[in-house]
Design an enzyme around this catalytic site. Structure first.
Site, PDB file in Angstrom:
ATOM      1  CG  ASP A 250      -0.170  -0.102   2.537  1.00  0.00           C
ATOM      2  OD1 ASP A 250       0.774  -0.915   2.623  1.00  0.00           O
ATOM      3  OD2 ASP A 250      -0.495   0.637   3.484  1.00  0.00           O
TER       4      ASP A 250
ATOM      5  CD  GLU B 224       8.645   0.497   5.350  1.00  0.00           C
ATOM      6  OE1 GLU B 224       8.768   1.464   4.570  1.00  0.00           O
ATOM      7  OE2 GLU B 224       7.565   0.180   5.873  1.00  0.00           O
TER       8      GLU B 224
ATOM      9  CG  ASP C  41       7.174   4.275   2.294  1.00  0.00           C
ATOM     10  OD1 ASP C  41       7.230   3.077   2.616  1.00  0.00           O
ATOM     11  OD2 ASP C  41       6.625   5.137   2.996  1.00  0.00           O
TER      12      ASP C  41
ATOM     13  CD  GLU D  54       4.127   0.370   6.960  1.00  0.00           C
ATOM     14  OE1 GLU D  54       4.960   0.677   7.834  1.00  0.00           O
ATOM     15  OE2 GLU D  54       3.734   1.188   6.089  1.00  0.00           O
TER      16      GLU D  54
ATOM     17  CG  HIS E 129       4.809   9.075   4.189  1.00  0.00           C
ATOM     18  ND1 HIS E 129       4.404   8.855   5.488  1.00  0.00           N
ATOM     19  CD2 HIS E 129       5.032   7.839   3.685  1.00  0.00           C
ATOM     20  CE1 HIS E 129       4.391   7.560   5.745  1.00  0.00           C
ATOM     21  NE2 HIS E 129       4.776   6.916   4.655  1.00  0.00           N
TER      22      HIS E 129
END
Length: 382
Positions: free
Chosen positions: A78, A165, A108, A140, A352
């Site tokens: 995700d 990650e 990510d 996650e 992000h």
């Protein structure tokens, strides 16, 4: 159907949206990503098991070889939500820009899976003495429901687990926990000209915040780990909402805060300490205080420095294992008996964010590193 080349695999995964979000209007299934990965890995000879976690949400466990032990290469399928207006490129299209690939999830961490496939392809003709498990989880970025479902199933995964990650190809053996909490105070509204007509939820919340800051100071004086860039636990008062007008006694006030405990700090004990401070305040201010987690916590994580996986990763990367502040699925894999580290090619500083990228210079070193890990754990185990 022949397996697509590496860049096309990246492009396909980026173009398959799988946003995970606590807001239902933004949340998406990850099943289409799982289906793509299962097709590719199945065509390579992996045995693919899909674990349904919720409608449209699934984990993929793809294994090559059989027996106990072996290696797990794991990642989440995700991504976080995105605002297309803030991106200079299409977030759902792989874009090459100079020495980088850009796209939502390229760092990510959807991009980890094509690199795993690239690493294992030339090894599949060799006898695997212990199995390789490629694991893709759901949610996650929100509830961690995929990793929790694995932990609840209790099925051992492998001797060692590497989570891809973004760590800049440096091994990580510690990270802080993540606790997101809320406190709701219900008081009694009334006319502001006479304080006796109500009980101010905002004034009670002021006292609550003072207690939280006091606990933070206490915890930071007691707990310290110099391996972290921020060596103390942190507590951030993130957002507050209350009241509706200056001339009304505030009848309701809500606070949300974030607590990042160090390894060795028990989330249950931290919550008990907070609750102990709140109970007397409810009585003093004659209000009702409701305290609960916004989400289940991600526990702090620590893998022993002398663990075989840590030492192998340090030798292969040339970097000493470090600590990070962000949380991962590592505690759940560790609970299933796997020595666990976090190690991947991306840069957390761009995760992000609009313009998420992966440096092209990281591709070949990552493939080489993963191949060496597979050889160590699956092809030539002692």
């Amino acid at each position: 159907m022949p397996l697509p080349p590496l860049k096309e695999q990246f492009a396909t995964l980026i173009a398959t949206p799988s946003v995970s979000c606590t807001q239902a209007s933004l949340d998406m299934p990850n099943q289409p990503v799982i289906d793509v990965l299962a097709t590719w890995l199945g065509d390579l000879g992996f045995t693919c098991e899909v674990q349904q976690v919720a409608p449209g949400k699934a984990n993929l466990l793809a294994s090559f070889g059989t027996g106990p032990g072996g290696l797990v290469l794991a990642g989440h399928s995700d991504t976080v939500p995105f605002d297309e207006r803030l991106w200079a490129t299409n977030p759902l299209a792989l874009t090459e820009q100079g020495d980088r690939w850009l796209g939502l999830g390229v760092c990510d961490m959807k991009g980890f899976f094509p690199l795993v496939i690239e690493a294992v392809k030339p090894l599949l003709s060799q006898p695997f003495k212990q199995p390789l498990l490629v694991l893709a989880t759901c949610d996650e970025e929100s509830s961690m429901s995929g990793a929790k479902a694995l932990a609840e199933a209790g099925k051992p995964l492998g001797r060692a687990a590497v989570i891809g990650e973004p760590t800049g190809l440096k091994p990580i053996r510690l990270h802080k926990g993540v606790m997101m909490e809320r406190i709701d105070i219900l008081g009694q509204s009334g006319h502001s000209s006479d304080p006796s007509l109500g009980h101010s939820a905002m004034e009670a919340m002021h006292a609550v915040m003072g207690e939280l800051i006091g606990l933070r100071q206490h915890w930071q004086a007691v707990y310290n780990n110099p391996q972290f860039g921020v060596p103390q636990p942190t507590l951030n008062l993130g957002c507050i909402h209350g009241g509706d007008n200056p001339n009304r006694i505030c009848g309701q006030c809500s606070l949300e805060f974030d607590l990042r405990p160090l390894p060795g700090m028990d989330p249950a004990q931290l919550r008990a300490a907070i609750a102990q401070k709140l109970n007397p305040l409810a009585e003093r201010y004659q209000v009702k205080i409701d305290y609960a987690p916004l989400f289940d916590e991600v526990p702090p994580f620590e893998q022993a420095a002398d663990a075989e996986l840590v030492q192998v990763a340090e030798r292969l990367t040339g970097h000493r294992a470090e600590a990070v502040a962000f949380g991962t699925e590592a505690p759940y894999f560790q609970k299933l008996g796997s020595q666990t580290i976090v190690l991947g090619p991306g840069d957390i500083r761009c995760a992000h964010q609009p313009g998420e990228y992966l440096e092209l210079s990281r591709l070949e070193p990552t493939v080489r590193l993963l191949r060496e890990l597979i050889q160590h754990y699956c092809l030539a185990p002692a």
